[in-house]
Motif scaffolding. Structure first.
Motif, mmCIF file in Angstrom:
data_model
loop_
_atom_site.group_PDB
_atom_site.id
_atom_site.type_symbol
_atom_site.label_atom_id
_atom_site.label_comp_id
_atom_site.label_asym_id
_atom_site.label_seq_id
_atom_site.Cartn_x
_atom_site.Cartn_y
_atom_site.Cartn_z
ATOM 1 N N LEU A 1 0.828 -1.200 0.000
ATOM 2 C CA LEU A 1 0.000 0.000 0.000
ATOM 3 C C LEU A 1 0.867 1.257 0.000
ATOM 4 O O LEU A 1 0.602 2.217 -0.746
ATOM 5 N N ASN A 2 1.893 1.275 0.817
ATOM 6 C CA ASN A 2 2.777 2.441 0.876
ATOM 7 C C ASN A 2 3.506 2.669 -0.444
ATOM 8 O O ASN A 2 3.701 3.814 -0.870
ATOM 9 N N GLU A 3 3.926 1.584 -1.074
ATOM 10 C CA GLU A 3 4.579 1.708 -2.383
ATOM 11 C C GLU A 3 3.648 2.372 -3.385
ATOM 12 O O GLU A 3 4.046 3.263 -4.141
ATOM 13 N N PHE A 4 2.388 1.923 -3.391
ATOM 14 C CA PHE A 4 1.431 2.481 -4.349
ATOM 15 C C PHE A 4 1.057 3.922 -4.004
ATOM 16 O O PHE A 4 0.893 4.754 -4.898
ATOM 17 N N LEU A 5 0.917 4.227 -2.733
ATOM 18 C CA LEU A 5 0.634 5.609 -2.333
ATOM 19 C C LEU A 5 1.763 6.539 -2.759
ATOM 20 O O LEU A 5 1.528 7.645 -3.271
ATOM 21 N N ASN A 6 2.986 6.097 -2.555
ATOM 22 C CA ASN A 6 4.138 6.912 -2.951
ATOM 23 C C ASN A 6 4.161 7.131 -4.459
ATOM 24 O O ASN A 6 4.429 8.242 -4.938
ATOM 25 N N ARG A 7 3.871 6.072 -5.215
ATOM 26 C CA ARG A 7 3.843 6.197 -6.678
ATOM 27 C C ARG A 7 2.744 7.149 -7.123
ATOM 28 O O ARG A 7 2.938 7.993 -8.004
ATOM 29 N N GLN A 8 1.567 7.000 -6.527
ATOM 30 C CA GLN A 8 0.436 7.837 -6.921
ATOM 31 C C GLN A 8 0.709 9.306 -6.594
ATOM 32 O O GLN A 8 0.433 10.192 -7.414
ATOM 33 N N ASN A 9 1.254 9.558 -5.437
ATOM 34 C CA ASN A 9 1.569 10.939 -5.058
ATOM 35 C C ASN A 9 2.678 11.516 -5.938
ATOM 36 O O ASN A 9 2.673 12.707 -6.275
ATOM 37 N N ARG A 10 3.630 10.679 -6.288
ATOM 38 C CA ARG A 10 4.764 11.133 -7.093
ATOM 39 C C ARG A 10 4.354 11.441 -8.532
ATOM 40 O O ARG A 10 4.780 12.431 -9.125
ATOM 41 N N ASN A 11 3.495 10.578 -9.100
ATOM 42 C CA ASN A 11 3.119 10.709 -10.509
ATOM 43 C C ASN A 11 1.881 11.566 -10.726
ATOM 44 O O ASN A 11 1.636 12.047 -11.839
ATOM 45 N N GLY A 12 1.059 11.735 -9.688
ATOM 46 C CA GLY A 12 -0.167 12.511 -9.832
ATOM 47 C C GLY A 12 -1.174 11.876 -10.754
ATOM 48 O O GLY A 12 -2.024 12.564 -11.338
ATOM 49 N N GLN A 13 -1.130 10.561 -10.899
ATOM 50 C CA GLN A 13 -2.032 9.842 -11.794
ATOM 51 C C GLN A 13 -2.759 8.754 -11.019
ATOM 52 O O GLN A 13 -2.190 8.129 -10.124
ATOM 53 N N LYS A 14 -4.031 8.545 -11.358
ATOM 54 C CA LYS A 14 -4.812 7.523 -10.671
ATOM 55 C C LYS A 14 -4.102 6.172 -10.750
ATOM 56 O O LYS A 14 -3.689 5.724 -11.806
ATOM 57 N N LEU A 15 -3.975 5.537 -9.606
ATOM 58 C CA LEU A 15 -3.293 4.247 -9.527
ATOM 59 C C LEU A 15 -4.054 3.279 -8.623
ATOM 60 O O LEU A 15 -4.297 2.137 -8.990
ATOM 61 N N ILE A 16 -4.464 3.753 -7.449
ATOM 62 C CA ILE A 16 -5.061 2.889 -6.429
ATOM 63 C C ILE A 16 -6.569 2.791 -6.606
ATOM 64 O O ILE A 16 -7.269 3.809 -6.675
ATOM 65 N N LEU A 17 -7.066 1.557 -6.680
ATOM 66 C CA LEU A 17 -8.495 1.278 -6.793
ATOM 67 C C LEU A 17 -8.892 0.414 -5.588
ATOM 68 O O LEU A 17 -8.731 -0.798 -5.607
ATOM 69 N N PRO A 18 -9.405 1.038 -4.516
ATOM 70 C CA PRO A 18 -9.692 0.265 -3.298
ATOM 71 C C PRO A 18 -11.005 -0.521 -3.391
ATOM 72 O O PRO A 18 -11.985 -0.058 -3.957
#
Length: 247
Positions: free
Chosen positions: A182-199
């Motif tokens: 989860l932290n890896e994906f949050l970091n990626r999403q925040n870094r790229n500013g693109q939708k990534l996480i689908l809960p």
């Protein structure tokens, strides 16, 4: 209207039914054969003039020699096997990606992050529903192989997925590797500013999610009890299509 490949397959199928290399007969006395050749000529005029075999087919259609059915069938079969031409006619475009860029392209359409205890109740079925749609999935049970350094493989998977479906349940809470993912994906999403996480909220409330993972609570999720796995897979496919269209 049938698409290009379907029309071609129908012509080959019907041509094989009337073709007899031993005794083709007089073409003028065989209405079925004549009709088939006319259909091939229409198909040729619509699609095949610019194919490398186009000039040969043009000659065959003009002269209509005794073995014209067999010759035309041979051309049509060769065209069926010309994958680049078939893809072009079906509207499929190939993109040549430079080698230095290819390494950055997503290897998976989606990474399924989940607690092992939720496999039987939800995740296995969801994986099958996604797989049925031809979606490329990082799923630990299928993606990890004998001898892999599993921690490295999982982290690598989090970096090579276009999206992450996060199945969040009480089983997910306070597990080292689910929270690492989860932290890896949050970091990626925040870094790229693109939708990534689908809960996906599995047997928990929005309040529980907010209390446990406030950074995820403002991301629109869906409850697992309101959607079947097939419905979730279709919802994901729509997200993937939107992403591909935006590229």
């Amino acid at each position: 209207m049938a698409d290009f490949e379907e029309q071609l397959n129908l012509l080959v199928k019907s041509g094989n039914k009337i073709y007899s290399p031993v005794d083709i007969g007089i073409l003028g006395h065989d209405i079925t054969t004549s009709q088939w050749i006319n259909d091939v000529e229409i198909f040729y005029n619509n699609y095949l003039e610019k194919h490398p075999l186009g000039p040969r087919m043009r000659t065959l259609l003009i002269h209509r020699s005794e073995n014209v059915v067999g010759e035309l069938l041979s051309c049509l079969q060769s065209i069926k096997n010309d994958r680049s031409f078939m893809d072009k006619m079906n509207g499929i475009q190939s993109v040549n990606v430079p080698k230095y860029q290819a390494r950055t392209l997503p290897e998976y359409d989606v990474f399924i992050s989940h607690a092992s205890k939720d496999k039987k109740a939800l995740v296995e079925e969801l994986y099958q529903s996604l797989k049925t749609l031809g979606i490329s999935i990082f799923y630990d049970k299928e993606s990890l192989e004998w001898g892999d350094k599993w921690k490295d493989k999982i982290i690598d998977g989090t970096q090579k997925a276009e999206f992450a479906i996060i199945v969040i349940s009480e089983n997910f809470f306070d597990r080292e590797w689910t929270e690492n993912e989860l932290n890896e994906f949050l970091n990626r999403q925040n870094r790229n500013g693109q939708k990534l996480i689908l809960p996906i909220l599995h047997n928990i409330t929005a309040e529980q999610l907010k209390e446990k993972y406030p950074s995820v609570a403002d991301i629109q999720g869906i409850p697992s009890d309101k959607y079947s796995c097939d419905q979730i897979a279709l919802l994901f496919a729509k997200q993937l299509i939107k992403r591909l269209k935006s590229v």
